[in-house]
Design an enzyme around this catalytic site. Structure first.
Site, PDB file in Angstrom:
ATOM      1  N   TYR A 142       0.867  -1.183   0.000  1.00 42.18           N
ATOM      2  CA  TYR A 142       0.000   0.000   0.000  1.00 42.18           C
ATOM      3  C   TYR A 142       0.899   1.226   0.000  1.00 42.18           C
ATOM      4  CZ  TYR A 142      -3.809   3.135   1.530  1.00 42.18           C
ATOM      5  OH  TYR A 142      -4.728   4.146   1.639  1.00 42.18           O
ATOM      6  N   LYS A 170      -1.505  -1.482  -3.911  1.00 44.62           N
ATOM      7  CA  LYS A 170      -2.591  -0.507  -3.860  1.00 44.62           C
ATOM      8  C   LYS A 170      -1.965   0.871  -4.015  1.00 44.62           C
ATOM      9  CE  LYS A 170      -6.083   1.483  -0.792  1.00 44.62           C
ATOM     10  NZ  LYS A 170      -6.633   1.520   0.593  1.00 44.62           N
TER      11      LYS A 170
END
Length: 299
Positions: A142, A170
């Protein structure tokens, strides 16, 4: 058993970063979490992120995190990917959370860039590798420098992509140029982590989205992604433009706050927030209603 996946699309295409429901006194609402998870999957989500930032992970205990994973897996784990957020700025703690999430039945891990202590790229590489080595679960990185302070450089992404369990990223970096290079060179499955950029990131090679607005427009997000992957760019663009008021409205203030406000308007579980987050004011609630209505959301 987790739903089926492919190396190209390891966690499905549509995932919502789920809020953590609390009861009126601020304690964990496991029944509400199961009902909300079922609603989100019924609406069309392929997976759910639990214990992420939108799940108020900074203010839930390690024990609560494990309880939440177990409850959501029990509710929807046979038909949706349950991905547990395990990111902290302490590698040892993240490793502990990863192992606990695996024991609790999670299907995958989301691990955010360590925040506040601003590690160099080698520190990021060793941190993410340690988390990936800790379990047998697939890992989604992320990358959100606006919160963490440090981006994951493309070169570091390439190195991390060589790990057999680091399979996805992400992307909340907000840089389409860097995303284009990273998608082309890392071999990682790319997920949009910024709802306003869902369509642009799909256009440069993302396979899906990890969404906050999925709390209210999962069906529309699925239609957007399916239109794009099916080659109907005009339809995908039309859906994107129709959702612009929702994208804007859900981020006028912190996304957890508006998500819980929107869930309350729909009569769905969410409950209060834990400080330092606070609920919407009356004026903010009215603005959210207008924004959602402008985007076609029936409240």
């Amino acid at each position: 058993m987790a739903p089926t996946s492919t190396p190209e699309i390891p966690f499905g295409r549509i995932l919502t970063a789920m809020v953590t429901p609390f009861t009126g006194d601020g304690s964990l609402d496991l029944d509400g979490a199961q009902r909300l998870a079922a609603h989100l999957v019924d609406s069309g989500n392929d997976g759910l992120i639990v214990n992420g930032t939108t799940g108020e992970s900074p203010t839930t205990t390690d024990g609560e995190k494990s309880e939440l994973v177990r409850a959501v897996v029990e509710a929807v784990g046979d038909r949706a990917h349950v991905v547990a957020g395990v990111g902290t700025n302490d590698t040892r703690h993240s490793v502990e959370l990863a192992r606990a999430a695996e024991r609790a039945g999670a299907h995958g891990l989301l691990t955010v860039t360590p925040y506040y202590n601003k590690p160099p790229q080698e520190g990021l590489y060793q941190h993410f590798t340690a988390v990936a080595d800790a379990t047998e679960l697939p890992v989604m990185l992320y990358d959100i420098p606006g919160r963490s302070g440090v981006p994951i450089n493309t070169e570091t992404m390439v190195r991390l992509g060589e790990h057999p369990r680091i399979v996805a990223n992400k992307d909340a970096k907000g840089d389409l140029g860097r995303a284009s290079w990273a998608i082309a060179t890392t071999g990682l499955a790319w997920y949009s982590g910024d709802d306003m950029l869902n369509l642009p990131l799909l256009a440069v090679g993302a396979v899906g989205v990890v969404s906050v607005v999925g709390h209210v427009v999962t069906a529309e997000l699925r239609a957007l992604v399916e239109a794009h992957t099916g080659g109907d760019v005009a339809k995908a663009t039309e859906i994107h433009q129709r959702l612009l008021p929702v994208f804007t409205g859900m981020f006028r203030t912190q996304g957890v706050i508006t998500s819980k406000g929107a869930l309350a308007l729909q009569g769905l579980p969410g409950g209060p927030l834990r400080l330092p987050l606070v609920g919407l004011t009356e004026a903010e609630t009215e603005q959210l209603k207008r924004d959602l209505a402008a985007g076609g959301v029936q409240i």
